[in-house]
Design an enzyme around this catalytic site. Structure first.
Site, PDB file in Angstrom:
ATOM      1  N   GLY A  45       0.855  -1.189  -0.113  1.00  0.00           N
ATOM      2  CA  GLY A  45      -0.053   0.024   0.113  1.00  0.00           C
ATOM      3  C   GLY A  45       0.850   1.129  -0.046  1.00  0.00           C
ATOM      4  N   TYR A  46       0.090   2.303   0.358  1.00  0.00           N
ATOM      5  CA  TYR A  46       0.864   3.640   0.298  1.00  0.00           C
ATOM      6  C   TYR A  46       1.245   3.819  -1.153  1.00  0.00           C
ATOM      7  CZ  TYR A  46       1.681   8.289   2.347  1.00  0.00           C
ATOM      8  OH  TYR A  46       1.481   9.528   2.546  1.00  0.00           O
ATOM      9  N   GLY A  65       5.676   4.206  -8.726  1.00  0.00           N
ATOM     10  CA  GLY A  65       6.392   2.804  -8.749  1.00  0.00           C
ATOM     11  C   GLY A  65       5.198   1.793  -9.063  1.00  0.00           C
ATOM     12  N   HIS A  66       4.491   1.797  -7.982  1.00  0.00           N
ATOM     13  CA  HIS A  66       3.318   0.671  -8.087  1.00  0.00           C
ATOM     14  C   HIS A  66       2.427   0.860  -9.256  1.00  0.00           C
ATOM     15  CE1 HIS A  66       3.979   1.097  -3.612  1.00  0.00           C
ATOM     16  NE2 HIS A  66       4.298   0.097  -3.587  1.00  0.00           N
ATOM     17  N   MET A 105      11.611   5.749  -6.111  1.00  0.00           N
ATOM     18  CA  MET A 105      10.416   5.887  -5.601  1.00  0.00           C
ATOM     19  C   MET A 105      10.100   4.848  -4.330  1.00  0.00           C
ATOM     20  SD  MET A 105       7.522   7.279  -8.241  1.00  0.00           S
ATOM     21  CE  MET A 105       7.768   9.051  -8.761  1.00  0.00           C
ATOM     22  N   SER A 106       9.643   5.205  -3.091  1.00  0.00           N
ATOM     23  CA  SER A 106       9.521   4.139  -2.205  1.00  0.00           C
ATOM     24  C   SER A 106       8.427   4.833  -1.324  1.00  0.00           C
ATOM     25  CB  SER A 106      10.982   4.089  -1.293  1.00  0.00           C
ATOM     26  OG  SER A 106      10.669   3.243  -0.194  1.00  0.00           O
ATOM     27  N   ARG A 116       8.526   4.294   1.755  1.00  0.00           N
ATOM     28  CA  ARG A 116       9.335   4.974   2.892  1.00  0.00           C
ATOM     29  C   ARG A 116       9.755   6.523   2.849  1.00  0.00           C
ATOM     30  NH1 ARG A 116      10.448  -0.779   3.984  1.00  0.00           N
ATOM     31  NH2 ARG A 116       9.557  -1.072   6.001  1.00  0.00           N
TER      32      ARG A 116
END
Length: 282
Positions: free
Chosen positions: A31-32, A36-37, A184-185, A187
């Site tokens: 999630g979040y 990238g996702h 991208m992360s 975190r």
């Protein structure tokens, strides 16, 4: 787009889809969601009849001193972005739904989970392979999509699929970066403005590696020491590891580098642990 929270309903949906001859693409996430996702979701939409995104912050891949309780969660944000990317179904089970009762069964890939991130996060990859194998069993995807940023995870999942004969194609996808180069992360949100600026030292170090290898440098130690010097020039950065390994197997490289190699690193910027990598032909 539908949001499904229980295993039984998810299985009923995919069983019906399979009986109708429809293909399923799975994007496992915690999630979040970020770009990238979303690149993975869009690829799953393009390749399959049904695109499913799992959103599950998996407790068994977090160590006792890690950020499970604080890991960013925002289902409204995630569902909006997933739907815009074309996702058909979000599978967002609870912890009790995924690990009912006195859960005692785990899936573990040996050896390659003990190096790189695995050396610093004992048990992490056992948690990853266990939850991914459960998702594969529940959703029975034709294809599953994973980002190259988590390069060690990608190699481990490929090995698990091969060794356990999962009937799923693993589709790797390239790292998606911010305009300034930071990978991208989810975190990244932990970073203060000062730390966010300092984190760019990772991309700067990787770019130097590219230049060195393209310029003919084949001495692994020289390249690693150059990366360490570059990162050490940033006061807020603390190196966890910098390694050069075979990009396909994660095996250590002895002597002169040849073929497809990966420089992988983990660095703490303040309290935030960031990983990145670059794959190059040597």
């Amino acid at each position: 787009m539908r949001i499904i929270n229980d295993v039984a309903s998810m299985r009923n949906i995919v069983c019906k889809a399979k009986m109708e001859g429809r293909t399923i693409g799975l994007v496992p996430t915690m999630g979040y969601l970020h770009e990238g996702h979303l690149s993975l979701i869009r690829k799953a939409v393009a390749d399959n009849d049904i695109a499913i995104t799992s959103i599950f912050v998996n407790p068994i891949q977090f160590g006792p001193d890690e950020d499970f309780e604080y890991y960013p969660r925002d289902m409204a944000h995630d569902s909006r972005l997933a739907e815009q990317a074309g996702c058909d179904i979000i599978f967002a089970p609870t912890v009790k739904e995924m690990y009912p009762g006195a859960f005692k069964t785990y899936v573990e890939v040996c050896d390659i989970t003990d190096r790189l991130c695995g050396a610093f996060r004992p048990g992490h990859f056992r948690g990853v392979t266990t939850v991914v194998s459960k998702l594969f069993n529940i959703i029975n995807p034709d294809r599953a999509y994973f980002g190259q940023k988590d390069a060690q995870q990608l190699v481990i999942i490929k090995k698990m699929v091969k060794d356990l004969n999962f009937p799923v194609d693993i589709v790797p996808m390239p790292i998606v970066r911010e305009p300034d180069g930071l990978a991208m992360s989810s975190r990244n949100k932990y970073l203060t403005p000062e730390e966010r600026k300092a984190a760019l030292v990772l991309f700067r170090a990787l770019f130097e590696v590219k230049d060195m290898i393209e310029g003919g440098q084949r001495d692994k130690d020289i390249i690693i020491n150059n990366v360490k010097d570059t990162i050490a020039s940033e006061p807020l950065a603390k190196i966890e590891y910098v390694e050069i390994v075979n990009a396909d197997t994660l095996d250590n490289i002895e002597g002169e580098m040849k073929g497809k190699v990966m420089l992988a690193l983990a660095v703490r910027i303040g309290k935030t642990r960031l990983i990145d990598n670059i794959v190059l032909e040597a």
